[in-house]
Write a protein that holds these residues in place. Structure first.
Motif, PDB file in Angstrom:
ATOM      1  N   GLN A 117      19.221  85.007 -59.645  1.00 38.93           N
ATOM      2  CA  GLN A 117      20.224  83.947 -59.788  1.00 38.93           C
ATOM      3  C   GLN A 117      19.568  82.555 -59.775  1.00 38.93           C
ATOM      4  O   GLN A 117      20.008  81.661 -60.489  1.00 38.93           O
ATOM      5  N   VAL A 118      18.488  82.389 -59.020  1.00 38.73           N
ATOM      6  CA  VAL A 118      17.761  81.114 -59.005  1.00 38.73           C
ATOM      7  C   VAL A 118      17.253  80.790 -60.407  1.00 38.73           C
ATOM      8  O   VAL A 118      17.335  79.650 -60.868  1.00 38.73           O
ATOM      9  N   GLU A 119      16.733  81.799 -61.094  1.00 37.00           N
ATOM     10  CA  GLU A 119      16.243  81.594 -62.461  1.00 37.00           C
ATOM     11  C   GLU A 119      17.396  81.293 -63.404  1.00 37.00           C
ATOM     12  O   GLU A 119      17.268  80.457 -64.308  1.00 37.00           O
ATOM     13  N   LEU A 120      18.506  81.966 -63.211  1.00 37.24           N
ATOM     14  CA  LEU A 120      19.667  81.738 -64.067  1.00 37.24           C
ATOM     15  C   LEU A 120      20.213  80.323 -63.891  1.00 37.24           C
ATOM     16  O   LEU A 120      20.650  79.698 -64.858  1.00 37.24           O
ATOM     17  N   LYS A 121      20.137  79.794 -62.681  1.00 39.23           N
ATOM     18  CA  LYS A 121      20.565  78.409 -62.458  1.00 39.23           C
ATOM     19  C   LYS A 121      19.629  77.439 -63.171  1.00 39.23           C
ATOM     20  O   LYS A 121      20.062  76.427 -63.721  1.00 39.23           O
ATOM     21  N   GLN A 122      18.324  77.748 -63.183  1.00 39.80           N
ATOM     22  CA  GLN A 122      17.371  76.928 -63.936  1.00 39.80           C
ATOM     23  C   GLN A 122      17.691  76.997 -65.431  1.00 39.80           C
ATOM     24  O   GLN A 122      17.638  75.998 -66.139  1.00 39.80           O
ATOM     25  N   LEU A 123      18.034  78.170 -65.878  1.00 38.12           N
ATOM     26  CA  LEU A 123      18.389  78.373 -67.286  1.00 38.12           C
ATOM     27  C   LEU A 123      19.605  77.505 -67.640  1.00 38.12           C
ATOM     28  O   LEU A 123      19.613  76.828 -68.670  1.00 38.12           O
ATOM     29  N   ALA A 124      20.600  77.483 -66.771  1.00 42.25           N
ATOM     30  CA  ALA A 124      21.791  76.664 -67.025  1.00 42.25           C
ATOM     31  C   ALA A 124      21.436  75.179 -67.027  1.00 42.25           C
ATOM     32  O   ALA A 124      22.029  74.401 -67.777  1.00 42.25           O
ATOM     33  N   TYR A 125      20.462  74.786 -66.225  1.00 43.31           N
ATOM     34  CA  TYR A 125      20.052  73.381 -66.172  1.00 43.31           C
ATOM     35  C   TYR A 125      19.259  72.978 -67.417  1.00 43.31           C
ATOM     36  O   TYR A 125      19.521  71.958 -68.032  1.00 43.31           O
ATOM     37  N   TRP A 126      18.265  73.800 -67.802  1.00 47.97           N
ATOM     38  CA  TRP A 126      17.368  73.458 -68.911  1.00 47.97           C
ATOM     39  C   TRP A 126      17.959  73.796 -70.280  1.00 47.97           C
ATOM     40  O   TRP A 126      17.496  73.308 -71.297  1.00 47.97           O
ATOM     41  N   LYS A 127      18.924  74.695 -70.327  1.00 44.41           N
ATOM     42  CA  LYS A 127      19.646  75.051 -71.552  1.00 44.41           C
ATOM     43  C   LYS A 127      18.755  75.518 -72.720  1.00 44.41           C
ATOM     44  O   LYS A 127      18.839  74.988 -73.832  1.00 44.41           O
ATOM     45  N   PRO A 128      17.925  76.528 -72.480  1.00 42.85           N
ATOM     46  CA  PRO A 128      17.129  77.055 -73.600  1.00 42.85           C
ATOM     47  C   PRO A 128      18.045  77.696 -74.638  1.00 42.85           C
ATOM     48  O   PRO A 128      19.092  78.254 -74.290  1.00 42.85           O
ATOM     49  N   LYS A 129      17.642  77.592 -75.877  1.00 43.45           N
ATOM     50  CA  LYS A 129      18.456  78.157 -76.961  1.00 43.45           C
ATOM     51  C   LYS A 129      18.001  79.561 -77.354  1.00 43.45           C
ATOM     52  O   LYS A 129      18.759  80.304 -77.954  1.00 43.45           O
ATOM     53  N   THR A 130      16.722  79.898 -77.053  1.00 44.01           N
ATOM     54  CA  THR A 130      16.186  81.210 -77.444  1.00 44.01           C
ATOM     55  C   THR A 130      15.485  81.877 -76.271  1.00 44.01           C
ATOM     56  O   THR A 130      15.090  81.219 -75.298  1.00 44.01           O
ATOM     57  N   VAL A 131      15.299  83.171 -76.381  1.00 46.47           N
ATOM     58  CA  VAL A 131      14.559  83.940 -75.377  1.00 46.47           C
ATOM     59  C   VAL A 131      13.133  83.397 -75.245  1.00 46.47           C
ATOM     60  O   VAL A 131      12.597  83.272 -74.147  1.00 46.47           O
ATOM     61  N   GLY A 132      12.527  83.013 -76.372  1.00 44.52           N
ATOM     62  CA  GLY A 132      11.173  82.468 -76.338  1.00 44.52           C
ATOM     63  C   GLY A 132      11.056  81.216 -75.491  1.00 44.52           C
ATOM     64  O   GLY A 132      10.026  80.986 -74.846  1.00 44.52           O
ATOM     65  N   GLU A 133      12.112  80.400 -75.450  1.00 41.16           N
ATOM     66  CA  GLU A 133      12.105  79.193 -74.633  1.00 41.16           C
ATOM     67  C   GLU A 133      12.209  79.513 -73.143  1.00 41.16           C
ATOM     68  O   GLU A 133      11.901  78.662 -72.305  1.00 41.16           O
ATOM     69  N   ILE A 134      12.642  80.701 -72.792  1.00 43.23           N
ATOM     70  CA  ILE A 134      12.661  81.134 -71.398  1.00 43.23           C
ATOM     71  C   ILE A 134      11.296  81.713 -71.027  1.00 43.23           C
ATOM     72  O   ILE A 134      10.745  81.397 -69.978  1.00 43.23           O
ATOM     73  N   VAL A 135      10.756  82.544 -71.890  1.00 44.70           N
ATOM     74  CA  VAL A 135       9.487  83.226 -71.615  1.00 44.70           C
ATOM     75  C   VAL A 135       8.328  82.226 -71.572  1.00 44.70           C
ATOM     76  O   VAL A 135       7.400  82.373 -70.775  1.00 44.70           O
ATOM     77  N   PHE A 136       8.380  81.197 -72.401  1.00 46.62           N
ATOM     78  CA  PHE A 136       7.331  80.174 -72.464  1.00 46.62           C
ATOM     79  C   PHE A 136       7.999  78.814 -72.245  1.00 46.62           C
ATOM     80  O   PHE A 136       8.604  78.279 -73.159  1.00 46.62           O
ATOM     81  N   ASN A 137       7.907  78.304 -71.011  1.00 44.02           N
ATOM     82  CA  ASN A 137       8.653  77.085 -70.705  1.00 44.02           C
ATOM     83  C   ASN A 137       7.819  76.039 -69.987  1.00 44.02           C
ATOM     84  O   ASN A 137       6.784  76.342 -69.406  1.00 44.02           O
ATOM     85  N   TYR A 138       8.321  74.816 -70.026  1.00 47.64           N
ATOM     86  CA  TYR A 138       7.745  73.651 -69.343  1.00 47.64           C
ATOM     87  C   TYR A 138       8.666  73.194 -68.212  1.00 47.64           C
ATOM     88  O   TYR A 138       8.672  72.037 -67.861  1.00 47.64           O
ATOM     89  N   TRP A 139       9.457  74.088 -67.656  1.00 47.69           N
ATOM     90  CA  TRP A 139      10.384  73.706 -66.603  1.00 47.69           C
ATOM     91  C   TRP A 139       9.610  73.410 -65.331  1.00 47.69           C
ATOM     92  O   TRP A 139       8.647  74.067 -65.010  1.00 47.69           O
ATOM     93  N   ASP A 140      10.071  72.426 -64.573  1.00 50.27           N
ATOM     94  CA  ASP A 140       9.379  72.132 -63.317  1.00 50.27           C
ATOM     95  C   ASP A 140      10.250  72.263 -62.105  1.00 50.27           C
ATOM     96  O   ASP A 140      11.360  72.462 -62.069  1.00 50.27           O
TER      97      ASP A 140
END
Length: 152
Positions: A129-152
Motif C-alpha cells: 500500500q505504501v508503494e501504491l500511495k507513491q503511485l497515486a502521488y507520482w501518477k505514472p502512465k505506464t508499467v515501465g514508469e513504475i519499474v524504472f522511476n526517479y521517485w524520491d
C-alpha cells in the motif's frame, strides 16, 4: 508478473548488484562502447548503461530490486521519459542473466482507483500500500514508469 512488491524501491525487496551488472556489460559488450550513468541529485531505482553500437546508442536499464532489464532509445540522461524499445541482439546478450522486459509489457497503461483510504491497482501486482500511495502521488502512465522511476 512485473509489478512485484518492492519493485518501486519504497519497500524491502531483493536487490540486484550494480557491480554484477557492470561486469556483465563489460564482459559481454565492447568495453569501449559501454558507459555507466551516475546521476547526481536524482534518486532512482535502476542502474543505467549507455551502449554505443555501430549506428545507434541504446540505454540498458536494470531495476535495482529485481533482475528486470529493459532498453530505451537514445535519450538525455536526466530525461524522465523512457522511449522503450525491443532490441533482439541485446536481449540475447542479457537474457541469460536478467528477465528482458519488452515494449508491450513496459507500455501497458496503469489503471488504478481509490477505495476508501486504499489505492487499488487494476494491473496484476503484489505492491504494498505504501508503494501504491507513491503511485497515486507520482501518477505514472505506464508499467515501465513504475519499474524504472526517479521517485524520491
Amino acid at each position: 508478473m512485473i509489478l512485484l512488491a518492492g519493485i518501486t524501491g519504497f519497500q524491502p525487496a531483493p536487490s540486484t548488484k550494480e557491480k554484477d551488472f557492470k561486469a556483465i556489460c563489460y564482459s559481454s559488450l565492447d568495453s569501449d562502447g559501454v558507459e555507466f550513468v551516475e546521476t547526481k541529485g536524482f534518486v532512482k531505482n535502476f542502474y543505467e548503461c549507455v551502449i554505443k553500437m555501430k549506428s545507434k546508442r541504446v540505454h540498458a536499464l536494470l531495476n535495482s530490486q529485481y533482475p528486470f532489464i529493459a532498453f530505451t532509445s537514445s535519450r538525455q540522461v536526466d530525461e524522465l521519459n523512457f522511449p522503450f524499445i525491443d532490441d533482439v541482439k541485446l536481449s540475447n546478450i542479457f537474457s541469460p542473466y536478467y528477465e528482458v522486459l519488452c515494449f508491450e509489457q513496459l507500455n501497458e497503461p496503469v489503471r488504478y482507483h481509490r477505495q476508501c483510504k486504499n489505492i487499488i491497482l487494476d494491473n496484476e501486482n503484489t505492491l504494498h500500500q505504501v508503494e501504491l500511495k507513491q503511485l497515486a502521488y507520482w501518477k505514472p502512465k505506464t508499467v515501465g514508469e513504475i519499474v524504472f522511476n526517479y521517485w524520491d
